[in-house]
Design an enzyme around this catalytic site. Structure first.
Site, PDB file in Angstrom:
ATOM      1  N   HIS A   1      15.706  11.555  36.840  1.00  0.00           N
ATOM      2  CA  HIS A   1      14.583  12.875  35.971  1.00  0.00           C
ATOM      3  C   HIS A   1      15.436  13.793  35.955  1.00  0.00           C
ATOM      4  O   HIS A   1      15.350  14.506  34.722  1.00  0.00           O
ATOM      5  CB  HIS A   1      13.136  12.925  36.617  1.00  0.00           C
ATOM      6  CG  HIS A   1      12.307  11.619  36.472  1.00  0.00           C
ATOM      7  ND1 HIS A   1      11.872  10.852  37.395  1.00  0.00           N
ATOM      8  CD2 HIS A   1      12.177  10.826  35.487  1.00  0.00           C
ATOM      9  CE1 HIS A   1      11.340   9.913  37.231  1.00  0.00           C
ATOM     10  NE2 HIS A   1      11.332   9.586  35.879  1.00  0.00           N
TER      11      HIS A   1
ATOM     12  N   GLN B   1       1.898  -4.787  29.665  1.00  0.00           N
ATOM     13  CA  GLN B   1       2.993  -5.384  30.717  1.00  0.00           C
ATOM     14  C   GLN B   1       2.267  -5.386  32.136  1.00  0.00           C
ATOM     15  O   GLN B   1       1.147  -4.905  32.465  1.00  0.00           O
ATOM     16  CB  GLN B   1       4.170  -4.257  30.689  1.00  0.00           C
ATOM     17  CG  GLN B   1       3.722  -2.792  31.092  1.00  0.00           C
ATOM     18  CD  GLN B   1       4.761  -2.000  30.190  1.00  0.00           C
ATOM     19  OE1 GLN B   1       5.864  -2.255  29.879  1.00  0.00           O
ATOM     20  NE2 GLN B   1       4.286  -0.616  29.980  1.00  0.00           N
TER      21      GLN B   1
ATOM     22  N   THR C   1      11.707   1.654  29.190  1.00  0.00           N
ATOM     23  CA  THR C   1      11.810   0.407  30.016  1.00  0.00           C
ATOM     24  C   THR C   1      13.032  -0.166  29.327  1.00  0.00           C
ATOM     25  O   THR C   1      13.700   0.569  28.494  1.00  0.00           O
ATOM     26  CB  THR C   1      10.703  -0.512  30.006  1.00  0.00           C
ATOM     27  OG1 THR C   1      10.418  -0.493  28.404  1.00  0.00           O
ATOM     28  CG2 THR C   1       9.578  -0.167  30.636  1.00  0.00           C
ATOM     29  N   ASP C   2      13.571  -1.220  30.099  1.00  0.00           N
ATOM     30  CA  ASP C   2      14.882  -1.866  29.385  1.00  0.00           C
ATOM     31  C   ASP C   2      14.535  -2.491  28.161  1.00  0.00           C
ATOM     32  O   ASP C   2      13.345  -2.749  27.662  1.00  0.00           O
ATOM     33  CB  ASP C   2      15.351  -2.859  30.684  1.00  0.00           C
ATOM     34  CG  ASP C   2      16.093  -2.303  31.669  1.00  0.00           C
ATOM     35  OD1 ASP C   2      17.211  -1.847  31.639  1.00  0.00           O
ATOM     36  OD2 ASP C   2      15.562  -2.084  32.687  1.00  0.00           O
TER      37      ASP C   2
ATOM     38  N   GLU D   1       3.638   7.820  25.074  1.00  0.00           N
ATOM     39  CA  GLU D   1       3.858   6.540  25.935  1.00  0.00           C
ATOM     40  C   GLU D   1       2.691   5.500  25.420  1.00  0.00           C
ATOM     41  O   GLU D   1       1.699   5.760  24.900  1.00  0.00           O
ATOM     42  CB  GLU D   1       3.554   7.230  27.414  1.00  0.00           C
ATOM     43  CG  GLU D   1       2.857   5.943  28.308  1.00  0.00           C
ATOM     44  CD  GLU D   1       3.983   5.031  28.775  1.00  0.00           C
ATOM     45  OE1 GLU D   1       5.212   5.329  29.013  1.00  0.00           O
ATOM     46  OE2 GLU D   1       3.831   3.786  28.487  1.00  0.00           O
TER      47      GLU D   1
ATOM     48  N   PRO E   1       7.947  -4.029  25.571  1.00  0.00           N
ATOM     49  CA  PRO E   1       7.606  -3.101  24.574  1.00  0.00           C
ATOM     50  C   PRO E   1       8.846  -2.189  24.235  1.00  0.00           C
ATOM     51  O   PRO E   1       8.746  -1.385  23.283  1.00  0.00           O
ATOM     52  CB  PRO E   1       6.493  -2.569  25.150  1.00  0.00           C
ATOM     53  CG  PRO E   1       6.568  -2.954  26.622  1.00  0.00           C
ATOM     54  CD  PRO E   1       7.088  -4.131  26.685  1.00  0.00           C
TER      55      PRO E   1
ATOM     56  N   ASP F   1       3.050   3.680  20.246  1.00  0.00           N
ATOM     57  CA  ASP F   1       4.255   3.001  20.043  1.00  0.00           C
ATOM     58  C   ASP F   1       5.379   4.230  19.673  1.00  0.00           C
ATOM     59  O   ASP F   1       5.159   4.837  18.847  1.00  0.00           O
ATOM     60  CB  ASP F   1       4.182   1.856  19.526  1.00  0.00           C
ATOM     61  CG  ASP F   1       5.958   1.413  19.293  1.00  0.00           C
ATOM     62  OD1 ASP F   1       6.421   1.829  20.045  1.00  0.00           O
ATOM     63  OD2 ASP F   1       5.947   0.891  18.039  1.00  0.00           O
TER      64      ASP F   1
ATOM     65  N   ASP G   1      12.878   7.945  27.599  1.00  0.00           N
ATOM     66  CA  ASP G   1      12.705   7.497  28.990  1.00  0.00           C
ATOM     67  C   ASP G   1      11.972   6.180  28.936  1.00  0.00           C
ATOM     68  O   ASP G   1      10.714   5.954  29.431  1.00  0.00           O
ATOM     69  CB  ASP G   1      11.757   8.353  29.829  1.00  0.00           C
ATOM     70  CG  ASP G   1      11.800   8.041  31.206  1.00  0.00           C
ATOM     71  OD1 ASP G   1      12.374   7.301  31.601  1.00  0.00           O
ATOM     72  OD2 ASP G   1      11.089   8.804  31.954  1.00  0.00           O
TER      73      ASP G   1
HETATM   74  N1  SAM Z   1      13.163   5.373  34.683  1.00  0.00           N
HETATM   75  C1  SAM Z   1      12.580   4.098  34.115  1.00  0.00           C
HETATM   76  C2  SAM Z   1      13.852   3.117  33.829  1.00  0.00           C
HETATM   77  O1  SAM Z   1      14.935   3.470  33.721  1.00  0.00           O
HETATM   78  O2  SAM Z   1      13.454   1.924  34.179  1.00  0.00           O
HETATM   79  C3  SAM Z   1      11.634   4.087  33.006  1.00  0.00           C
HETATM   80  C4  SAM Z   1      10.450   4.439  33.451  1.00  0.00           C
HETATM   81  S1  SAM Z   1       9.145   4.572  32.297  1.00  0.00           S
HETATM   82  C5  SAM Z   1       7.882   4.133  33.632  1.00  0.00           C
HETATM   83  C6  SAM Z   1       9.192   3.818  31.053  1.00  0.00           C
HETATM   84  C7  SAM Z   1       8.159   3.962  30.169  1.00  0.00           C
HETATM   85  O3  SAM Z   1       8.464   3.426  28.610  1.00  0.00           O
HETATM   86  C8  SAM Z   1       6.862   2.925  30.731  1.00  0.00           C
HETATM   87  O4  SAM Z   1       5.999   3.748  31.111  1.00  0.00           O
HETATM   88  C9  SAM Z   1       6.570   2.100  29.207  1.00  0.00           C
HETATM   89  O5  SAM Z   1       5.282   1.827  29.276  1.00  0.00           O
HETATM   90  C10 SAM Z   1       7.231   3.046  28.408  1.00  0.00           C
HETATM   91  N2  SAM Z   1       7.409   2.304  27.017  1.00  0.00           N
HETATM   92  C11 SAM Z   1       8.035   1.171  26.891  1.00  0.00           C
HETATM   93  N3  SAM Z   1       7.993   0.522  25.520  1.00  0.00           N
HETATM   94  C12 SAM Z   1       7.645   1.886  24.840  1.00  0.00           C
HETATM   95  C13 SAM Z   1       7.415   2.206  23.354  1.00  0.00           C
HETATM   96  N4  SAM Z   1       7.936   1.161  22.584  1.00  0.00           N
HETATM   97  N5  SAM Z   1       6.719   3.442  23.069  1.00  0.00           N
HETATM   98  C14 SAM Z   1       6.390   4.339  24.001  1.00  0.00           C
HETATM   99  N6  SAM Z   1       6.700   4.085  25.672  1.00  0.00           N
HETATM  100  C15 SAM Z   1       7.116   2.797  25.665  1.00  0.00           C
END
Ligand code: SAM
Length: 282
Positions: A61, A30, A156-157, A104, A161, A136, A154
Site C-alpha cells: 500500500h 467472488q 485483483t489478478d 470498488e 471481475p 465496476d 488496486d
Molecule cells: N492487494 C491486492 C492484490 O494485489 O492482490 C488487491 C487487493 S483489493 C482487495 C482488490 C479489489 O479489487 C477487490 O476488493 C475486488 O473486489 C476489486 N475489484 C476487482 N475487480 C474490480 C472491478 N472490475 N472494478 C472495481 N473493483 C474491482
C-alpha cells in the site's frame, strides 16, 4: 487446524494455517475469506488468492500510493479503483489531497474488511474527502467526466471481475480521465511467475502513454520475489525526478511509513534484465 492453499498457479502453491476463521462466504462477485494466521495476522483471500495480510500490507500500500503521489508533487484529486480492504485509501489519505474517489465492485469486501481488517482502513472510510462508489471500475472510467491527478488500480489478478482492469480499453479510458501531469499506477503481479502480465500490460500501456514502465517492491505473501506496479503517464519527467526533490517532498509530507522513503522511491524503478526482457516480449 485447517490450511488455506492458494490456487494462483498450477505447479506451485503456498499454504497458510488457518488459526481462526473470521469469515467465509460467496459475495455477489467472488469467494471471500478472512482468517487469522499466527505469522501473518489477519489474511484476506478472494477466489482462492491471497489479497492482503496484516503483516506485510504496508509494503504494497505504501509503494502503490506514495510513489505516484510524491512524484506528481501536487495531487488534488485521486481515483482508487478496487482496494476494498481500505489499505490504499489509508495511505492516500495521508496526503493533503482535496478529493479521493474509490470505485470498488464488491460492497461485501468493504464491509467485511471494515469489520475484520479494521487496521487496514484505520478509519479512512470516514474521511470527508472520500466518495465511495460501488461499481465496476471499467464502467466508471468509461462513463465518468471528471479528471484525476493520480489513478491507482488496486485490483485483483486478471481472473474474474479484475480481468477488465487489465484490458487495453480500460487503460485508454483511464487516460482520458487523467488531468495534465497525471499518472496511472496498476497492480501487475509477480514477474517471476507471471512474466506474460508484464509483456501484455507493457504493450497495452505503451500504445497510450508516452512513458509506460514498471516499478517494483517485494511483498512477501505475493510469493515469487518482488511484484511489479505498472506506471503510465504522458508526464515523462515524473519518473526521473532528482533525489533531492523527492527527499524534500517526502520530508514535507510527514507520511510516517514503514517501507517507503525517498531512497526506495528512486530505487524501485530499477528493473532487472528478466523484467526488461519480458517488457519487450522476449
Ligand atoms: N492487494 C491486492 C492484490 O494485489 O492482490 C488487491 C487487493 S483489493 C482487495 C482488490 C479489489 O479489487 C477487490 O476488493 C475486488 O473486489 C476489486 N475489484 C476487482 N475487480 C474490480 C472491478 N472490475 N472494478 C472495481 N473493483 C474491482
Amino acid at each position: 487446524m485447517a490450511d488455506f492453499e492458494e490456487t494462483l498457479y498450477d505447479a506451485v502453491a503456498q499454504k497458510f494455517r488457518i488459526d481462526k476463521l473470521y469469515f467465509e462466504n460467496k459475495t455477489d462477485h467472488q469467494h471471500l475469506m478472512i482468517f487469522h494466521n499466527a505469522a501473518l495476522g489477519r489474511v484476506m483471500t478472494l477466489d482462492g488468492i491471497v489479497q492482503t495480510t496484516e503483516a506485510d500490507e504496508f509494503v504494497y500500500h505504501e509503494m502503490m500510493a506514495h510513489v505516484p503521489l510524491v512524484a506528481h508533487g501536487a495531487p488534488q484529486h485521486v481515483l482508487i479503483i478496487g482496494g476494498g480492504d481500505g489499505g490504499m485509501l489509508r495511505e492516500v489519505a495521508k496526503h493533503a489531497v482535496e478529493s479521493i474517489t474509490q470505485v470498488e465492485i464488491d460492497a461485501a469486501v468493504v464491509e467485511m474488511a471494515k469489520t475484520y481488517l479494521p487496521n487496514h482502513s484505520a478509519g479512512a472510510y470516514d474521511d470527508p474527502r472520500l466518495q465511495l462508489v460501488i461499481d465496476d471500475g471499467f464502467a466508471f472510467v468509461r462513463d465518468d467526466t471528471r479528471h484525476y491527478d493520480v489513478i491507482i488500480v488496486d485490483s485483483t489478478d486478471p481472473i474474474g471481475p479484475g480481468e477488465v482492469l487489465f484490458s487495453e480499453d480500460f487503460y485508454a479510458h483511464a487516460k482520458t480521465r487523467l488531468a495534465p501531469g497525471g499518472v496511472v499506477v496498476t497492480q501487475n503481479g509477480v514477474p517471476f511467475f507471471q512474466p506474460d502480465e508484464v509483456t501484455t500490460t507493457h504493450r497495452r500501456l505503451a500504445r497510450h502513454f508516452a512513458d509506460a514502465t514498471f516499478y517494483c517492491a517485494p511483498v512477501p505473501t505475493y510469493y515469487g520475489g518482488f511484484m511489479t506496479f505498472g506506471w503510465a503517464t504522458d508526464a515523462t519527467e515524473l519518473r526521473g525526478l532528482a533525489p533531492a526533490i523527492i527527499r524534500d517532498r517526502v520530508e514535507r509530507a510527514e507520511l510516517n511509513t514503514r517501507y517507503y522513503n525517498a531512497d526506495m522511491h528512486g530505487a524501485a524503478f530499477a528493473l532487472p534484465q528478466y523484467v526488461r526482457a519480458a517488457m519487450q516480449g522476449e
